[in-house]
Design a protein around this motif. Structure first.
Motif, PDB file in Angstrom:
ATOM      1  N   PHE A  38       1.010  -1.379   0.042  1.00 17.16           N
ATOM      2  CA  PHE A  38      -0.093   0.152  -0.090  1.00 17.16           C
ATOM      3  C   PHE A  38       0.933   1.269  -0.044  1.00 17.16           C
ATOM      4  O   PHE A  38       0.402   2.403  -0.618  1.00 17.16           O
ATOM      5  CB  PHE A  38      -1.045   0.062   1.271  1.00 17.16           C
ATOM      6  CG  PHE A  38      -2.045  -1.001   0.940  1.00 17.16           C
ATOM      7  CD1 PHE A  38      -3.008  -0.813  -0.215  1.00 17.16           C
ATOM      8  CD2 PHE A  38      -2.365  -1.829   2.108  1.00 17.16           C
ATOM      9  CE1 PHE A  38      -4.118  -1.767  -0.281  1.00 17.16           C
ATOM     10  CE2 PHE A  38      -3.467  -2.851   1.824  1.00 17.16           C
ATOM     11  CZ  PHE A  38      -4.191  -2.797   0.694  1.00 17.16           C
ATOM     12  N   ALA A  39       2.101   1.194   0.659  1.00 12.45           N
ATOM     13  CA  ALA A  39       2.940   2.285   0.659  1.00 12.45           C
ATOM     14  C   ALA A  39       3.519   2.503  -0.635  1.00 12.45           C
ATOM     15  O   ALA A  39       3.490   3.627  -1.155  1.00 12.45           O
ATOM     16  CB  ALA A  39       4.043   2.351   1.666  1.00 12.45           C
ATOM     17  N   ALA A  40       3.914   1.504  -1.530  1.00 13.37           N
ATOM     18  CA  ALA A  40       4.426   1.500  -2.827  1.00 13.37           C
ATOM     19  C   ALA A  40       3.276   2.116  -3.745  1.00 13.37           C
ATOM     20  O   ALA A  40       3.524   2.890  -4.769  1.00 13.37           O
ATOM     21  CB  ALA A  40       5.002   0.217  -3.309  1.00 13.37           C
ATOM     22  N   ALA A  41       2.074   1.545  -3.418  1.00 13.50           N
ATOM     23  CA  ALA A  41       1.091   2.176  -4.306  1.00 13.50           C
ATOM     24  C   ALA A  41       0.461   3.465  -4.107  1.00 13.50           C
ATOM     25  O   ALA A  41      -0.485   4.083  -4.832  1.00 13.50           O
ATOM     26  CB  ALA A  41      -0.161   1.071  -4.319  1.00 13.50           C
ATOM     27  N   GLY A  42       0.890   4.062  -3.039  1.00 12.17           N
ATOM     28  CA  GLY A  42       0.517   5.526  -2.643  1.00 12.17           C
ATOM     29  C   GLY A  42      -0.955   5.524  -1.914  1.00 12.17           C
ATOM     30  O   GLY A  42      -1.499   6.522  -2.302  1.00 12.17           O
ATOM     31  N   LEU A  43      -1.136   4.555  -1.191  1.00 14.66           N
ATOM     32  CA  LEU A  43      -2.446   4.656  -0.370  1.00 14.66           C
ATOM     33  C   LEU A  43      -1.828   4.845   0.897  1.00 14.66           C
ATOM     34  O   LEU A  43      -1.736   3.763   1.651  1.00 14.66           O
ATOM     35  CB  LEU A  43      -3.310   3.417  -0.835  1.00 14.66           C
ATOM     36  CG  LEU A  43      -3.670   3.228  -2.153  1.00 14.66           C
ATOM     37  CD1 LEU A  43      -4.329   1.824  -2.440  1.00 14.66           C
ATOM     38  CD2 LEU A  43      -4.623   4.265  -2.486  1.00 14.66           C
ATOM     39  N   PRO A  44      -1.867   6.016   1.250  1.00 11.76           N
ATOM     40  CA  PRO A  44      -1.237   6.133   2.867  1.00 11.76           C
ATOM     41  C   PRO A  44      -2.137   5.526   4.008  1.00 11.76           C
ATOM     42  O   PRO A  44      -1.770   5.055   5.124  1.00 11.76           O
ATOM     43  CB  PRO A  44      -0.887   7.437   2.988  1.00 11.76           C
ATOM     44  CG  PRO A  44      -1.744   8.233   1.948  1.00 11.76           C
ATOM     45  CD  PRO A  44      -1.872   7.145   0.876  1.00 11.76           C
ATOM     46  N   GLY A  45      -3.375   5.662   3.912  1.00 17.54           N
ATOM     47  CA  GLY A  45      -4.663   5.294   4.790  1.00 17.54           C
ATOM     48  C   GLY A  45      -4.526   3.875   4.881  1.00 17.54           C
ATOM     49  O   GLY A  45      -4.523   3.532   6.112  1.00 17.54           O
ATOM     50  N   TRP A  46      -4.394   2.980   3.731  1.00 16.54           N
ATOM     51  CA  TRP A  46      -4.224   1.637   3.862  1.00 16.54           C
ATOM     52  C   TRP A  46      -2.908   1.147   4.592  1.00 16.54           C
ATOM     53  O   TRP A  46      -2.935   0.309   5.253  1.00 16.54           O
ATOM     54  CB  TRP A  46      -4.796   0.880   2.455  1.00 16.54           C
ATOM     55  CG  TRP A  46      -5.920   1.268   2.341  1.00 16.54           C
ATOM     56  CD1 TRP A  46      -6.803   1.953   1.303  1.00 16.54           C
ATOM     57  CD2 TRP A  46      -7.043   0.264   2.951  1.00 16.54           C
ATOM     58  NE1 TRP A  46      -7.944   1.733   1.211  1.00 16.54           N
ATOM     59  CE2 TRP A  46      -8.269   0.706   2.187  1.00 16.54           C
ATOM     60  CE3 TRP A  46      -7.168  -0.647   3.882  1.00 16.54           C
ATOM     61  CZ2 TRP A  46      -9.468   0.016   2.393  1.00 16.54           C
ATOM     62  CZ3 TRP A  46      -8.419  -1.282   4.156  1.00 16.54           C
ATOM     63  CH2 TRP A  46      -9.560  -0.903   3.301  1.00 16.54           C
ATOM     64  N   SER A  47      -1.977   1.915   4.147  1.00 15.65           N
ATOM     65  CA  SER A  47      -0.687   1.381   4.838  1.00 15.65           C
ATOM     66  C   SER A  47      -0.644   1.628   6.142  1.00 15.65           C
ATOM     67  O   SER A  47      -0.060   0.845   6.950  1.00 15.65           O
ATOM     68  CB  SER A  47       0.418   2.480   3.903  1.00 15.65           C
ATOM     69  OG  SER A  47       1.635   2.078   4.533  1.00 15.65           O
ATOM     70  N   ILE A  48      -1.229   2.834   6.657  1.00 11.36           N
ATOM     71  CA  ILE A  48      -1.136   3.144   8.094  1.00 11.36           C
ATOM     72  C   ILE A  48      -1.853   2.114   8.761  1.00 11.36           C
ATOM     73  O   ILE A  48      -1.517   1.632   9.848  1.00 11.36           O
ATOM     74  CB  ILE A  48      -1.545   4.535   8.350  1.00 11.36           C
ATOM     75  CG1 ILE A  48      -0.700   5.471   7.934  1.00 11.36           C
ATOM     76  CG2 ILE A  48      -2.064   4.762   9.844  1.00 11.36           C
ATOM     77  CD1 ILE A  48      -1.243   6.920   7.996  1.00 11.36           C
ATOM     78  N   ALA A  49      -3.222   1.745   8.329  1.00 10.37           N
ATOM     79  CA  ALA A  49      -4.096   0.565   8.730  1.00 10.37           C
ATOM     80  C   ALA A  49      -3.223  -0.677   8.906  1.00 10.37           C
ATOM     81  O   ALA A  49      -3.245  -1.431  10.019  1.00 10.37           O
ATOM     82  CB  ALA A  49      -5.361   0.309   7.867  1.00 10.37           C
TER      83      ALA A  49
END
Length: 89
Positions: A38-49
């Motif tokens: 998710f961090a690589a895909a640029g989705l910070p909310g999902w990455s934080i979850a």
């Protein structure tokens, strides 16, 4: 064989620690992979979850390893029995 129940089994229940260990390893793999993806895909909310779940999995894994190392006969203190003795009738 007579099985005596004390009525407080949820308190004195013992967990299958090896199963919990391997499930924690499985969760560690998936949550770290999800955090990275998710961090690589640029989705910070999902990455934080996923990172929060990763933290929970790591804490659980540390506790499971600690309990495995304590052994099956660990007692919290000399005057605290592992189970309450059954009442005599």
């Amino acid at each position: 064989m007579v099985v005596l129940r004390t009525g407080n089994e949820p308190i004195t229940a013992r967990s299958p620690l090896r199963l919990r260990f391997w499930l924690s390893i499985w969760g560690l793999i998936w949550t770290s992979g999800g955090t990275a993806a998710f961090a690589a895909a640029g989705l910070p909310g999902w990455s934080i979850a996923c990172a929060v779940l990763l933290l929970i999995v790591v804490v659980d894994l540390v506790m499971v390893i600690r309990h495995i190392r304590q052994g099956s006969r660990f007692q919290p203190g000399p005057d605290v029995p592992p189970y309450e003795p059954p009442a005599h009738r």
